[in-house]
Motif scaffolding. Structure first.
Motif, PDB file in Angstrom:
ATOM      1  N   LEU A   1       5.763   4.892   5.528  1.00 13.63           N
ATOM      2  CA  LEU A   1       4.817   5.401   6.524  1.00 13.63           C
ATOM      3  C   LEU A   1       5.307   6.693   7.169  1.00 13.63           C
ATOM      4  O   LEU A   1       4.525   7.622   7.404  1.00 13.63           O
TER       5      LEU A   1
ATOM      6  N   LEU B   1      -8.364   0.921   0.889  1.00 10.69           N
ATOM      7  CA  LEU B   1      -8.099  -0.254   1.727  1.00 10.69           C
ATOM      8  C   LEU B   1      -9.317  -1.175   1.782  1.00 10.69           C
ATOM      9  O   LEU B   1      -9.187  -2.402   1.667  1.00 10.69           O
TER      10      LEU B   1
ATOM     11  N   PRO C   1       0.556   4.938   0.442  1.00  9.94           N
ATOM     12  CA  PRO C   1      -0.331   6.040   0.792  1.00  9.94           C
ATOM     13  C   PRO C   1       0.302   7.424   0.805  1.00  9.94           C
ATOM     14  O   PRO C   1      -0.411   8.423   0.854  1.00  9.94           O
TER      15      PRO C   1
ATOM     16  N   PHE D   1       0.869  -1.182   0.000  1.00 13.33           N
ATOM     17  CA  PHE D   1       0.000   0.000   0.000  1.00 13.33           C
ATOM     18  C   PHE D   1       0.901   1.224   0.000  1.00 13.33           C
ATOM     19  O   PHE D   1       1.804   1.337   0.830  1.00 13.33           O
TER      20      PHE D   1
ATOM     21  N   ILE E   1       2.796  -1.158   4.477  1.00 19.53           N
ATOM     22  CA  ILE E   1       2.625   0.273   4.205  1.00 19.53           C
ATOM     23  C   ILE E   1       3.970   0.870   3.822  1.00 19.53           C
ATOM     24  O   ILE E   1       4.918   0.859   4.612  1.00 19.53           O
TER      25      ILE E   1
ATOM     26  N   PHE F   1      -1.638  -5.453   4.602  1.00 19.89           N
ATOM     27  CA  PHE F   1      -0.868  -4.513   3.785  1.00 19.89           C
ATOM     28  C   PHE F   1       0.507  -4.269   4.384  1.00 19.89           C
ATOM     29  O   PHE F   1       0.668  -4.244   5.600  1.00 19.89           O
TER      30      PHE F   1
END
Length: 174
Positions: A158, A142, A53, A51, A155, A153
């Motif tokens: 982060l 998500l 983000p 993931f 991440i 996931f």
């Protein structure tokens, strides 16, 4: 653990996500991924998806909208700042932050007269996690993958997601 498989222009091996809720054709289709998830689950295996983000691709529709004008509703989905002008009238980035990949972390956008922030490549503008709409949109991403059977996931970066609210210069590094 599956590295980024989302549609991407591949400026950074898929970490420049152009759309979070699909599979890039280079890697197959959503149906192919559904079959992989089912086959893994049938064998008692779990699937983790990377993931990403902190940032999107500069080709993501959110960024294209954000970049289209200063009054676009998605403008605040990314980190835009005015230039700092010196005594001679020369334009400079908002602060001295550098990209993890080298050079300034700010990219000038001629069309809107502001800089946008990118912790990595200029093709990877950072999302504004202080905007609740960004948080909601990413939670929806998500949910999309969890509903498809993804078990968890990894991440990516982060620690980069939330920046200092005042964007101060970093101290000199002798």
């Amino acid at each position: 653990w599956i590295s980024p498989i989302f549609p991407s222009p591949m400026a950074d091996f898929g970490y420049d996500v152009a759309y979070y809720c699909d599979v890039d054709a280079r890697f197959g289709t959503l149906d192919d991924l559904d079959a992989l998830i089912a086959a893994c689950h049938a064998r008692g295996l779990k699937i983790l998806l990377d993931f990403v983000p902190n940032h999107t691709s500069d080709q993501h529709r959110w960024f294209l909208e954000s970049r289209s004008s200063r009054d676009n509703p998605k403008r605040d989905w990314y980190l835009w700042r005015d230039p700092v002008m010196d005594a001679g009238g020369n334009r400079h980035p908002p602060n001295n932050w550098i990209s993890d990949f080298g050079g300034s972390a700010w990219e000038w956008d001629e069309a809107t007269g502001q800089y946008y922030y990118h912790a990595f490549l200029k093709e990877q503008p950072d999302l504004n996690w202080r905007n609740p709409e960004v948080v909601t949109a990413m939670l929806d991403v998500l949910r999309f993958w969890l509903d498809r059977g993804i078990d968890g996931f990894r991440i990516d970066v982060l620690w980069h997601m939330v920046k200092h609210a005042d964007f101060p210069d970093n101290p000199a590094n002798p």
